[in-house]
Scaffold this motif. Sequence first.
Motif, mmCIF file in Angstrom:
data_model
loop_
_atom_site.group_PDB
_atom_site.id
_atom_site.type_symbol
_atom_site.label_atom_id
_atom_site.label_comp_id
_atom_site.label_asym_id
_atom_site.label_seq_id
_atom_site.Cartn_x
_atom_site.Cartn_y
_atom_site.Cartn_z
ATOM 1 N N LEU A 106 0.795 -1.205 -0.011
ATOM 2 C CA LEU A 106 0.162 0.086 0.161
ATOM 3 C C LEU A 106 0.898 1.341 0.004
ATOM 4 O O LEU A 106 2.047 1.060 0.211
ATOM 5 C CB LEU A 106 -0.923 -0.086 1.323
ATOM 6 C CG LEU A 106 -1.833 -1.237 1.311
ATOM 7 C CD1 LEU A 106 -2.757 -1.108 2.712
ATOM 8 C CD2 LEU A 106 -2.815 -1.125 0.220
ATOM 9 N N ALA A 107 0.350 2.433 -0.407
ATOM 10 C CA ALA A 107 0.865 3.650 -0.420
ATOM 11 C C ALA A 107 0.212 4.616 0.050
ATOM 12 O O ALA A 107 -1.113 5.052 -0.515
ATOM 13 C CB ALA A 107 1.508 4.089 -1.578
ATOM 14 N N GLU A 114 8.698 -2.348 1.935
ATOM 15 C CA GLU A 114 9.443 -2.115 0.483
ATOM 16 C C GLU A 114 10.925 -2.267 0.806
ATOM 17 O O GLU A 114 11.539 -2.705 0.062
ATOM 18 C CB GLU A 114 9.141 -0.520 0.142
ATOM 19 C CG GLU A 114 9.713 -0.219 -1.224
ATOM 20 C CD GLU A 114 9.361 1.043 -1.797
ATOM 21 O OE1 GLU A 114 9.493 1.451 -2.853
ATOM 22 O OE2 GLU A 114 8.116 1.397 -0.986
ATOM 23 N N ARG A 115 11.394 -1.970 2.042
ATOM 24 C CA ARG A 115 12.994 -1.955 2.322
ATOM 25 C C ARG A 115 13.472 -3.546 2.260
ATOM 26 O O ARG A 115 14.239 -3.699 1.383
ATOM 27 C CB ARG A 115 13.626 -1.136 3.434
ATOM 28 C CG ARG A 115 14.857 -1.468 3.909
ATOM 29 C CD ARG A 115 15.311 -0.955 5.265
ATOM 30 N NE ARG A 115 14.759 -1.912 6.256
ATOM 31 C CZ ARG A 115 15.473 -2.895 6.734
ATOM 32 N NH1 ARG A 115 16.631 -2.914 6.070
ATOM 33 N NH2 ARG A 115 15.139 -3.503 7.577
ATOM 34 N N HIS A 125 5.685 -2.461 -6.131
ATOM 35 C CA HIS A 125 4.535 -1.971 -6.940
ATOM 36 C C HIS A 125 3.568 -1.309 -5.671
ATOM 37 O O HIS A 125 3.556 -1.710 -4.598
ATOM 38 C CB HIS A 125 3.578 -2.635 -7.654
ATOM 39 C CG HIS A 125 4.321 -3.506 -8.862
ATOM 40 N ND1 HIS A 125 4.197 -3.036 -10.172
ATOM 41 C CD2 HIS A 125 5.340 -4.405 -8.910
ATOM 42 C CE1 HIS A 125 5.027 -3.920 -10.971
ATOM 43 N NE2 HIS A 125 5.693 -4.877 -10.377
ATOM 44 N N HIS A 126 2.908 -0.216 -6.037
ATOM 45 C CA HIS A 126 2.294 0.503 -5.057
ATOM 46 C C HIS A 126 0.926 0.688 -5.189
ATOM 47 O O HIS A 126 0.509 0.905 -6.649
ATOM 48 C CB HIS A 126 2.735 1.803 -4.669
ATOM 49 C CG HIS A 126 4.096 1.909 -4.399
ATOM 50 N ND1 HIS A 126 5.346 2.291 -5.126
ATOM 51 C CD2 HIS A 126 4.700 1.867 -3.002
ATOM 52 C CE1 HIS A 126 6.434 2.410 -4.228
ATOM 53 N NE2 HIS A 126 5.893 1.987 -3.015
ATOM 54 N N ASP A 331 8.479 10.683 4.915
ATOM 55 C CA ASP A 331 9.149 9.535 4.360
ATOM 56 C C ASP A 331 8.117 8.462 3.681
ATOM 57 O O ASP A 331 8.681 7.351 3.065
ATOM 58 C CB ASP A 331 10.141 9.090 5.190
ATOM 59 C CG ASP A 331 9.525 8.293 6.257
ATOM 60 O OD1 ASP A 331 8.527 8.851 7.040
ATOM 61 O OD2 ASP A 331 10.048 7.317 6.789
ATOM 62 N N TYR A 332 6.752 8.444 4.063
ATOM 63 C CA TYR A 332 5.843 7.557 3.494
ATOM 64 C C TYR A 332 5.467 7.808 2.051
ATOM 65 O O TYR A 332 5.169 9.018 1.848
ATOM 66 C CB TYR A 332 4.650 7.702 4.229
ATOM 67 C CG TYR A 332 4.515 6.905 5.743
ATOM 68 C CD1 TYR A 332 4.287 5.795 5.754
ATOM 69 C CD2 TYR A 332 4.940 7.865 6.927
ATOM 70 C CE1 TYR A 332 4.260 5.080 7.028
ATOM 71 C CE2 TYR A 332 4.919 7.611 8.058
ATOM 72 C CZ TYR A 332 4.752 5.737 8.214
ATOM 73 O OH TYR A 332 4.729 5.270 9.567
ATOM 74 N N VAL A 333 5.585 6.840 1.192
ATOM 75 C CA VAL A 333 4.988 7.237 -0.028
ATOM 76 C C VAL A 333 3.723 7.466 -0.146
ATOM 77 O O VAL A 333 2.923 6.967 0.425
ATOM 78 C CB VAL A 333 5.384 5.759 -1.014
ATOM 79 C CG1 VAL A 333 4.682 5.942 -2.156
ATOM 80 C CG2 VAL A 333 6.906 5.381 -0.958
ATOM 81 N N GLY A 334 3.553 8.690 -0.945
ATOM 82 C CA GLY A 334 2.086 9.102 -1.058
ATOM 83 C C GLY A 334 1.786 10.127 -0.020
ATOM 84 O O GLY A 334 0.611 10.747 -0.127
#
Length: 365
Positions: A106-107, A114-115, A125-126, A331-334
């Motif tokens: 999720l994002a 992810e790391r 993928h997000h 730092d969170y995607v999205g």
Amino acid sequence: MIFLQNGIHHGGNIEKIANQLNVPPEDIKDFSANINPLGFPSDLWNVLVQSFANIEVYPNPGYPDLKAAIAEHFGIDSDDVFVGNGATEVLDEAIRAEKATDALVLAPTFGEYERLFKRVGVNVHHYQLHEDNNFSCSVSKLIELLKAHHEITVLCLTSPNNPTGQVIAQEDLRKLVDFCNSHHRLLILDEVFIDLTIDGQSSFINRLISDDRVYVIRAATKFFAIPGLRLGYCITKNDKLKELIRIQENTWSVNGIADVFGQNMFRAKRYIELTHQWLNVQQPALYEALQKIPQIKVFPSVTNFFLFKCKDENLRQKLINHHILIRQCDDYVGLGPWFYRIAVKGPQDNVLLVNTLKQILGREA
């Protein structure tokens, strides 16, 4: 915050902030780490002290008593349980067990997923969550995405999600798991916050069957306030998945003290009851108070933290000047620097946070 070389930062690390302010660490109110504010269960102190007698002895690498205690609590077989040095280790083992080429997360969500995927060469993928529906996850749309991307063979979801606090309904999870079973996908379901939810949201462990291609990740860290002790566990009923994760297990991954603690943690009935009482009162009270601050937009949550949005990108530092530490979510995607996460604490601390936010933001308005 704790900054890592991989670009992810986590809550906590009040010592660094205390040094910056030249104050004792206990003067800092830490809302950045989502730990049970009741602290370590007092009725388990004797158990912990007695466990020190075992520090000169290797723990049993099979951890039969620890697994039996966890299995008894959930009404499952000990063979379904795998243990490790915190949730991150068992999560890493589950990821390595699948040997996928592409994964879905999720994002926004917890950055460690992810790391860990990228560390073993897996493309990530997000699935983007959106602010306009409070970052809830549509399982039907998620399944459509998986149908369109056959290369994605593993997905890692957390419920409740971190940092959004949204839970995925049990019925939706069953639909997703049924899809994974019939399309040879793996679901890694992180439930580290499921015990810290208002009105006791159900764990998917209770619905697992032997055909389910699911690893459920759990931890004692948040609920029992033991981030320095480290104890995580993974549960699956699928025999093939058991074989794969056994290959990845590290020997003596749980130290003897954490082993003994885990054998006894579910016996702390009064502590568990008090925790639920605290959360069921303080979580909605804090949400209501935050909603009354016009300069922020707080998102609904079922767990012991809230995500909110504020136009002031320097709010974290301004709160630090008042000896209050919160988590900035840049730092969170999205997300971005105008999003923040705060933990639910005791009533006095929660009131202090709300009043300080009103003071800072009201003065600027």
